[in-house]
Every structure is written in structure tokens, then in C-alpha cells.
Design an enzyme around this catalytic site. Structure first.
Site, PDB file in Angstrom:
ATOM      1  N   GLU A  66       0.880  -1.178   0.000  1.00 55.45           N
ATOM      2  CA  GLU A  66       0.000   0.000   0.000  1.00 55.45           C
ATOM      3  C   GLU A  66       0.905   1.213   0.000  1.00 55.45           C
ATOM      4  OE1 GLU A  66      -3.154   0.229  -0.180  1.00 55.45           O
ATOM      5  OE2 GLU A  66      -3.928  -1.719   0.439  1.00 55.45           O
ATOM      6  N   CYS A  88      -2.887   8.910   1.992  1.00 55.61           N
ATOM      7  CA  CYS A  88      -2.386   8.406   0.707  1.00 55.61           C
ATOM      8  C   CYS A  88      -3.407   8.626  -0.410  1.00 55.61           C
ATOM      9  CB  CYS A  88      -2.012   6.944   0.818  1.00 55.61           C
ATOM     10  SG  CYS A  88      -3.315   5.949   1.510  1.00 55.61           S
TER      11      CYS A  88
END
Ligand code: NAD
Length: 478
Positions: free
Chosen positions: A251, A285
Site C-alpha cells: 500500500e 495516501c
């Protein structure tokens, strides 16, 4: 300070190990820059102990029925909710985000645990049709001990995104959360322990990140790597994992494009976008980052964005009227300042913000809006991970799609348009792991969360997150 009462320790084999005989590192309060604790650094012997414990924990947990694993996850969620006020204050003290955001994060984390409890009860295989007297089975079994590493931006949620799927699947795990937000992760581990998770199933270590990952990934005990963090560190860990052909979930970073078309509901769009952009001081993010706005509404959009941004109240996360807190560590405002200066020197217009602001030695940076940012500016190409909104005009749908796909990042993308045909096209053609149209929410417990290209691979959440912790074995009998 009073809320930061957690005893900072490693958790190995069911025991809390403090700083006695170990070096320490010192988390800081981002609102003031003050040291708030002494966190022990794991030694090589600690890591070997964690590996031994994880191996034993795996043997025990893989044979624990799914319903029992589910019960532990449900109880952990309940304890997290019971302790919400206390844990949210700890998260705000060490990470900086406003307390309301920390509470929201905690609620989302409890929901995620409950979802994983359901998944633990639903790990099935398949029986394939074969002639009488023969059978082929497809078995899904836990992959083994997991080594997981996660970032500081969601100090409660990120550790659970690693722990919950491993525990649901029947794996054991060694987790290294961020040293900067250790106390939140430790409080999460207390909830698991108090919910009845056997001591050797989950270990938590802190220390020198590169030493820990090298040690854990070189061990034949470790069977899976899971990482949440930046692209360069992700690439480095993938190289280490290649030596043992280790299953990995990555990720990594993002640079969220937002495509805003002439036909959108402009006020509604701005009302949604501005608070979302500055949530967690932009350290998300999937943060919306580069705003590409169709020429017909460009001026209005930029003015409306700037006006709403100027009205945001910046302050310590513990102050009840704060809408945006400090950044999480001293590296962030420094990096953002460099990016803003570079964009300014390349010709970008700073409409509001653009400097550090704040006082008390905290790690503040103003919510910043820039227009006419040249494509050559670093910030148009590298993830800022901070409170920067970059606004540029576009003409046609083709230009907007080309821009959305221009960078190697491909995590989240957002589109605002009322045209159904165009919505479908954007869904088909934008390269991103997650796309949201006329809304910003793209993370729910049941939907896979993850990226493409340099933003990583594999998913967390959803059934896919648990599947990433299972091996598939075929078994043919006659
Ligand atoms: P970073 O990659 O340096 O650090 C992130 C985490 O990884 C930290 O906890 C750190 O301790 C750990 N880490 C660093 N080097 C390591 C190593 N060699 N081995 C093991 N662990 C290591 O990133 P940062 O600058 O602190 O954080 C910002 C970055 O993280 C941004 O690029 C952001 O996009 C990314 N991030 C991504 C997600 C996501 O879900 N995709 C979530 C949060 C943060």
C-alpha cells in the site's frame, strides 16, 4: 501530556518488554515539538524471540476455529469502542490530527474489526466435480507468519489493517508500526490481548525500521510481507522479499487526481472537496491532490476553493475548534516548504497559505492553494503528502483522462460530473485502484483498498484483504 499515559513497550510472546537494557527513541507531540515518551528499540535477540513466538503462535492459531477467531475480533472492536475517548486522545497527542478525526478513525477501525470477524467465519474452499470415487478439493489455508510495517498517518487504523486480516485468516504476525505513533498501536494491542488473543499470535516491535525489516524478511519463518508507506521504501522491501519469493501486499503513495467538469454541482463539490483535502493535514495516501478543472468553471472553482480554505481554523488537535492540526513530524513541513518554494520558483501562483505558520514549536504548515502550477514543478510529479491543493485548467475529456493517468502513481482518483456516459468512460479509462464519482468516500470495510502501478498491489479490506493471507492448495483423492 496527561493523556499520553501509555507505557511504551515491545510486545513479544505475550509479554510487554520495556526500555530496561534497551536503547530508546523519543516520540514527539506535533503540536508543540516536545518529547512525550521513551520507546524501547528491539534488539536482534528481541527479533529472534518474536520470530520464534510467531512460529509457535501460527501453529496454535491456524488450528483455532474461525468462530473463535471471529469472537476475538468482535471483542477487540467492543473494547476499542469502550476505550474510544482515551485512545483518540493518545492518537491526537502523538499524531496531531484533530480529536474529532481521531474519534472517526477509531469508529472506522472498530467497523473494520467487525467486518473481519465475519470474514473469519467465511473462509471456504471448493469441491470440484470428478468421476465417482474421486474428488478434487481446493483448500484455502493461512499462509503463515506475517511481517507487517505501517505508517503513522492513521495510528489506530493502520495497525488494525495489518492485524485484523492476518488474525481472521489464522496467521500469526509481527507488526512494526511507526515509532512516531507507538502508543496508539500499543493501545490497540492491549484491546486484542484483553479480548483473548493468545500471546504468541501477534507481536509488536519498534526500533530501527531498516534493521527490523532486513532481519524479519531474511528469516524462513516469515511467509508474507505487508507494507504501508512510501514508494521508495516499498520498492526496497520488495527487493528484500524477492530473495525468499515472499508473498507481498504493498500500500504505497498516491497523487490523487480530481477531475472537475463544467456540468458538476460546483458549490456542493467545493463544500465536499475543501475539508477532505485538508483532513489529517493532507497526510492521506488517497488525498485529493491535483485538481484539474474544466475551463468554463476554472476561475470560479479556484476562487471558491481559496475562500473556503482561508476560513479553516488551524491549531492543536486537542482544541475543540481546530479544523486542521499540525503535520505529524518535523520532516513533513520541511518537505512541503521545499515543494512550495520549488513551485513558486517555477511560476506557480500561491493563492493562500504557502508558509509554516503556527507557533509553540509545532510542525505546522498553512493550508495552501496554488494555481497555474507548471507541470515541471516537483509537486506536480511527486507526492506532497501535505496540505497542498494544486489547481489547473483543462479543456476536453481526453486531456483530463491523459492527465489523470500521467504519473506512475495510481491509487485514488475523483471525478465530478453529472453526465452518466462520461462517468462510465472515466471508470473504464482512469488508471487507479479506487475511483469515486461525485463523492469522496472510497474506503469501507467491505471494499478492497489498494492501488496500481507504483502505488502498489494487493488489497486490504474486503474479502480480498483476507484472501491475501491465504494460500490455495489443490488436493486430489481417489
Ligand atoms: P516511509 O515509507 O519512510 O515510512 C512509512 C513507515 O514505514 C514508517 O512507519 C517507517 O517506520 C516504516 N519504514 C521506513 N523504512 C522502513 C524500512 N526500511 N523497513 C521497514 N519499515 C520502514 O514514509 P513516510 O515518509 O514516513 O510517510 C509518508 C509516506 O507513506 C507517503 O509516501 C505516503 O503515501 C505513504 N503512505 C501510504 C499509505 C497507503 O495506504 N498507501 C498510507 C500511509 C502512508
Amino acid at each position: 501530556m496527561t493523556d499520553y499515559s501509555t507505557k511504551l513497550a515491545l510486545y513479544i510472546g505475550g509479554e510487554w518488554l520495556g526500555s530496561e537494557g534497551r536503547e530508546t527513541v523519543h516520540p514527539l507531540n506535533p503540536a508543540t515539538g516536545e518529547r512525550i515518551g521513551d520507546l524501547p528499540v528491539a534488539t536482534k535477540a528481541d527479533l529472534d524471540r518474536a520470530l520464534d513466538a510467531a512460529q509457535e503462535g501460527f501453529a496454535q492459531w491456524r488450528d483455532t476455529p474461525g468462530a473463535k477467531r471471529a469472537a476475538v475480533l468482535r471483542k477487540t472492536a467492543a473494547l476499542l469502542r469502550e476505550r474510544a475517548d482515551h485512545i483518540a486522545k493518545i492518537a491526537t497527542t502523538e499524531q496531531g490530527k484533530p480529536l474529532t478525526e481521531a474519534k472517526g478513525e477509531l469508529g472506522a477501525t472498530a467497523n473494520l474489526l467487525e467486518f473481519h470477524a465475519g470474514e473469519a467465519e467465511r473462509i471456504y474452499g471448493r469441491v470440484l466435480p470428478r468421476p465417482t470415487g474421486t474428488r478434487s478439493l481446493v483448500l484455502h489455508q493461512p499462509i503463515g507468519p506475517v511481517a507487517a510495517f505501517c505508517a503513522w498517518n492513521f495510528p489506530i487504523l493502520n495497525p488494525v489493517r495489518k492485524l485484523a486480516p492476518a488474525i481472521a485468516a489464522g496467521c500469526s504476525i509481527i507488526l512494526k508500526p511507526s515509532e512516531e505513533t507507538a502508543a496508539s498501536a500499543i493501545e490497540v494491542m492491549h484491546c486484542f490481548r484483553d479480548a483473548g488473543l493468545p500471546g504468541k499470535v501477534a507481536q509488536m516491535v519498534f526500533g530501527v525500521p531498516d534493521e527490523i525489516s532486513r532481519h524479519l524478511l531474511a528469516s524462513p519463518v516469515t511467509r508474507k510481507l505487508s507494507f504501508t508507506g512510501s514508494v521508495p521504501v516499498g520498492k526496497h522491501l520488495m527487493k528484500l522479499a524477492a530473495d525468499t519469493v515472499m508473498r507481498s501486499t504493498m500500500e504505497l503513495g498516491g497523487h490523487g487526481p480530481v477531475l472537475v467538469f463544467d456540468d458538476c454541482d460546483l458549490d456542493k463539490t467545493l463544500d465536499m472537496l475543501v475539508p477532505h483535502k485538508f483532513r489529517n493535514a493532507g497526510q492521506v495516501c488517497v488525498s485529493p491532490t491535483r485538481f484539474h478543472v474544466q475551463e468554463g468553471i476554472y476561475e470560479k472553482f479556484a476562487a471558491g476553493f481559496a475562500e473556503r480554505t482561508k476560513a479553516l481554523r488551524v491549531g492543536a488537535g486537542m482544541d475543540s475548534d481546530t479544523q486542521m492540526g499540525p503535520m505529524a513530524n518535523p520532516r513533513r513541513p520541511e518537505a512541503i516548504e521545499e515543494m512550495v518554494e520549488n513551485a513558486r520558483s517555477e511560476g506557480a501562483k500561491i493563492v493562500t497559505g504557502g508558509s509554516r505558520g503556527g507557533s509553540n514549536g509545532g510542525f505546522f504548515f498553512e493550508p495552501t492553494v496554488m494555481t497555474d502550477v507548471p507541470m515541471s514543478a516537483r509537486v506536480m510529479n511527486e507526492e506532497p503528502f501535505g496540505p497542498l491543493a494544486l489547481i489547473r485548467p483543462f479543456g476536453t475529456d481526453e486531456e483530463a483522462i491523459a492527465e489523470a493517468n500521467r504519473l506512475p502513481y495510481a491509487l485514488a482518483a475523483y471525478c465530478f460530473t453529472e453526465n452518466g456516459r462520461r462517468q462510465n468512460r472515466l471508470g473504464d479509462e482512469i488508471e487507479a485502484g479506487m475511483i469515486a464519482v461525485n463523492q469522496l468516500a472510497l474506503s469501507w470495510p467491505d471494499s478492497p483498498f489498494g492501488g496500481m502501478k507504483d502505488s502498489g498491489f494487493g488489497s486490504e479490506d474486503g474479502p480480498e484483504g483476507v484472501a491475501a493471507h491465504l494460500i490455495t492448495k489443490t488436493f486430489h483423492m481417489k
